[in-house]
Design a protein around this motif. Structure first.
Motif, PDB file in Angstrom:
ATOM      1  N   ALA A 128     -48.031  17.137  17.741  1.00  0.00           N
ATOM      2  CA  ALA A 128     -49.469  17.029  17.467  1.00  0.00           C
ATOM      3  C   ALA A 128     -50.211  16.371  18.629  1.00  0.00           C
TER       4      ALA A 128
ATOM      5  N   GLU B  34     -52.989  18.137  21.285  1.00  0.00           N
ATOM      6  CA  GLU B  34     -54.333  17.574  21.468  1.00  0.00           C
ATOM      7  C   GLU B  34     -54.607  17.284  22.944  1.00  0.00           C
TER       8      GLU B  34
ATOM      9  N   THR C 232     -58.126  10.327  12.602  1.00  0.00           N
ATOM     10  CA  THR C 232     -57.382  10.681  11.393  1.00  0.00           C
ATOM     11  C   THR C 232     -55.928  10.995  11.737  1.00  0.00           C
ATOM     12  N   MET C 233     -55.708  11.781  12.778  1.00  0.00           N
ATOM     13  CA  MET C 233     -54.356  12.139  13.200  1.00  0.00           C
ATOM     14  C   MET C 233     -53.563  10.887  13.578  1.00  0.00           C
TER      15      MET C 233
ATOM     16  N   ASN D  86     -44.845  13.877  15.680  1.00  0.00           N
ATOM     17  CA  ASN D  86     -45.954  13.173  16.333  1.00  0.00           C
ATOM     18  C   ASN D  86     -46.188  13.739  17.728  1.00  0.00           C
TER      19      ASN D  86
ATOM     20  N   GLU E 121     -52.742   8.806  10.497  1.00  0.00           N
ATOM     21  CA  GLU E 121     -51.684   9.439   9.699  1.00  0.00           C
ATOM     22  C   GLU E 121     -50.317   9.207  10.340  1.00  0.00           C
ATOM     23  N   GLN E 122     -50.258   9.320  11.664  1.00  0.00           N
ATOM     24  CA  GLN E 122     -48.994   9.062  12.357  1.00  0.00           C
ATOM     25  C   GLN E 122     -48.591   7.600  12.212  1.00  0.00           C
TER      26      GLN E 122
ATOM     27  N   GLU F 282     -61.484  13.474  14.036  1.00  0.00           N
ATOM     28  CA  GLU F 282     -60.233  14.174  13.737  1.00  0.00           C
ATOM     29  C   GLU F 282     -59.047  13.499  14.419  1.00  0.00           C
ATOM     30  N   GLN F 283     -59.263  13.023  15.644  1.00  0.00           N
ATOM     31  CA  GLN F 283     -58.192  12.342  16.371  1.00  0.00           C
ATOM     32  C   GLN F 283     -57.846  11.013  15.725  1.00  0.00           C
TER      33      GLN F 283
END
Length: 149
Positions: free
Chosen positions: A53, A57, A125-126, A50, A129-130, A122-123
């Motif tokens: 990523a 970002e 989504t990231m 985590n 997911e985390q 996109e953020q």
């Protein structure tokens, strides 16, 4: 989307993952049980992924990833040290302490996603997911805690 708000929100998640890493490093030192050591190493791995990523970002946005932890994380680590010392490394108590930390991590992600307008698609989504991976870690810790009761 304001870049500074996005960086701040991402850095809040960096902090909670820093807390997890430090908390589970403490837990790793407080147990002799091989299965718990493996669990804690895996949980540290989740947060390190985590952190990678999130930090990438923040850097991409022109910010600086924070190296700090939250006050609540410091309290969690201190509480866990005391709890482990008082309970003589009682498996159930260690796992209960870990679940408390997992609850705090999930709360941080829920808070970040309340106003997702600060994030790009996109953020979001990231972060989701985390959050999903953290929820799986939380549920695993809780099931181990319940089994140790």
């Amino acid at each position: 989307m304001e870049t500074n708000k996005t960086i701040d929100a991402l850095n809040n998640l960096v902090e909670i993952n820093n807390d997890r890493v430090e908390g589970y490093e403490t837990a790793l030192k407080e147990t002799d049980a091989a299965d718990l050591k493996t669990l804690f190493k895996n949980l540290i791995g989740t947060s390190q992924n985590n952190l990678n990523a999130l930090s990438e970002e923040v850097l991409r946005l022109g910010g600086e990833p924070t190296a700090s932890t939250r006050i609540t994380g410091k309290f969690f680590r201190a509480w866990m040290d005391v709890k482990a010392a008082l309970t003589g490394n009682d498996r159930h108590q260690i796992l209960a302490s870990c679940e408390f930390g997992e609850d705090k991590a999930l709360e941080a992600y829920e808070e970040a996603l309340k106003d997702s307008s600060k994030f790009s698609t996109e953020q979001v989504t990231m972060v989701r997911e985390q959050q999903t991976r953290l929820r799986a870690d939380h549920d695993h810790v809780r099931s181990l805690r319940d089994a140790a009761a």
